[in-house]
Design an enzyme around this catalytic site. Structure first.
Site, PDB file in Angstrom:
ATOM      1  N   ASP A   1      -0.196   5.121   0.826  1.00 51.50           N
ATOM      2  CA  ASP A   1      -0.419   6.128   1.866  1.00 51.50           C
ATOM      3  C   ASP A   1      -0.312   5.503   3.250  1.00 51.50           C
ATOM      4  OD1 ASP A   1      -2.235   8.751   0.468  1.00 51.50           O
ATOM      5  OD2 ASP A   1      -1.647   6.983  -0.670  1.00 51.50           O
TER       6      ASP A   1
ATOM      7  N   ASP B   1       0.862  -1.172   0.000  1.00 49.66           N
ATOM      8  CA  ASP B   1       0.000   0.000   0.000  1.00 49.66           C
ATOM      9  C   ASP B   1       0.907   1.232   0.000  1.00 49.66           C
ATOM     10  OD1 ASP B   1      -2.298   1.734   0.518  1.00 49.66           O
ATOM     11  OD2 ASP B   1      -1.558   1.809   2.578  1.00 49.66           O
TER      12      ASP B   1
END
Length: 320
Positions: free
Chosen positions: A113, A111
């Protein structure tokens, strides 16, 4: 490659099918590699290691209860906190994986953020529109699983309507990698593993970073821009919870690895399907809803702690 204690200082919680093997692997470095050195450091008060037992009393055992760390490392409890006293000199520890996994090509999907990078890009953009607080509140609810991610994304992006396209450059300059992220990617690339990133954020911001890090696969949402301004809309399919999981399968196929040889790392509710689908799902400084389904929950300031968990052999480490 040799990692240092400050780099890998972490609280690691283990659950699910990987509990026994990973627990042995993490604690195993204390009794199979450099036991006498580490024991000496503990005896000198330079290293403190604590295990929290997974029982109703939440009893805490620390390394100074044991004359030999070999005995301490044989415990198969669920949480490990390993830290170095501030005044202690650097102490280097090596780790290894089970021999049976040596040589497997892997796909590691990250991922972006609050995982690969320290910020939430949507919040940085919202600050430019004077809507930072409102967007941050929606983001927190979405990442905690209280709001549908796609609906929350559209609501937040709508608040960006009218921003000049130049804010994308500004935000790119405000993004910073999570400590250890570059080291993690570099190590994986040197070992010829595939590295991908997938984001509910925006390709407009993260694409240059992916190029810089030589990431193999990238997928994220695309902001709509017309006449040099953000419209408050998106282009193309939404990369939501299901989209992230699909990306894992797509990238694994492109990389030529079995899904069992994939590792997914994330922090929020929209990473649930991705982590559950991967061969190994790691929740990194994650919301409780993701920790509840992850194979491993890792609470650390450094992302390269992940190297401890995917099982690197001595041969792998020597090659870095």
């Amino acid at each position: 490659m040799t990692l240092t204690l400050p780099t890998v200082s972490a609280s690691i919680t283990l659950s699910g099918k990987f509990q026994h093997g990973i627990t042995h692997n993490i604690l195993g470095h204390l009794n199979t590699l450099e036991v006498s050195e580490v024991t000496e450091k503990v005896s000198a008060g330079e290293i403190s290691i604590t295990v929290l037992l997974n029982n109703s009393t939440k009893e805490v055992k620390s390394s100074d209860h044991y004359a030999l760390l070999k005995d301490f490392a044989q415990l198969s409890h669920l949480a490990l906190d390993c830290s170095e006293i501030d005044t202690a000199p650097m102490h280097r520890i090596r780790v290894q994986r089970d021999q049976g996994s040596e040589g497997n090509k892997r796909l590691i999907l990250l991922d972006v953020d609050s995982t690969l990078i320290q910020q939430e890009v949507i919040e940085l953009l919202a600050n430019k529109a004077g809507a930072g607080a409102e967007v941050a509140e929606i983001t927190t609810a979405a990442m905690s699983g209280k709001l549908d991610f796609a609906a929350a994304l559209h609501a937040r992006v709508k608040l960006l309507n009218g921003l000049p396209e130049s804010v994308l450059d500004e935000v790119r300059n405000e993004v910073s990698l999570t400590p250890g992220a570059r080291e993690l990617v570099n190590a994986l690339k040197q070992l010829n593993h595939c590295v991908g990133i997938v984001s509910g954020g925006f390709i407009d911001v993260i694409s240059p970073l992916a190029t810089e890090l030589q990431i193999d696969y990238v997928r994220a949402n695309k902001l709509e821009v017309k006449d040099g301004k953000l419209t408050g809309g998106l282009e193309g399919p939404i990369i939501d919870r299901a989209g992230k999981a699909q990306s894992l399968f797509d990238f694994a196929k492109n990389c030529g690895v079995d899904i069992a040889d994939t590792v997914a790392v994330g922090d929020g509710a929209n990473d649930i399907d991705m982590l559950k689908s991967a061969g190994l799902g790691i929740a990194f400084n994650a919301k409780p809803i993701l920790q509840s389904v992850a194979d491993i929950s890792l609470n650390s300031t450094h992302l390269d702690t992940v190297l401890f968990l995917i099982g690197l052999s001595k041969k792998d480490l020597a090659a870095i």
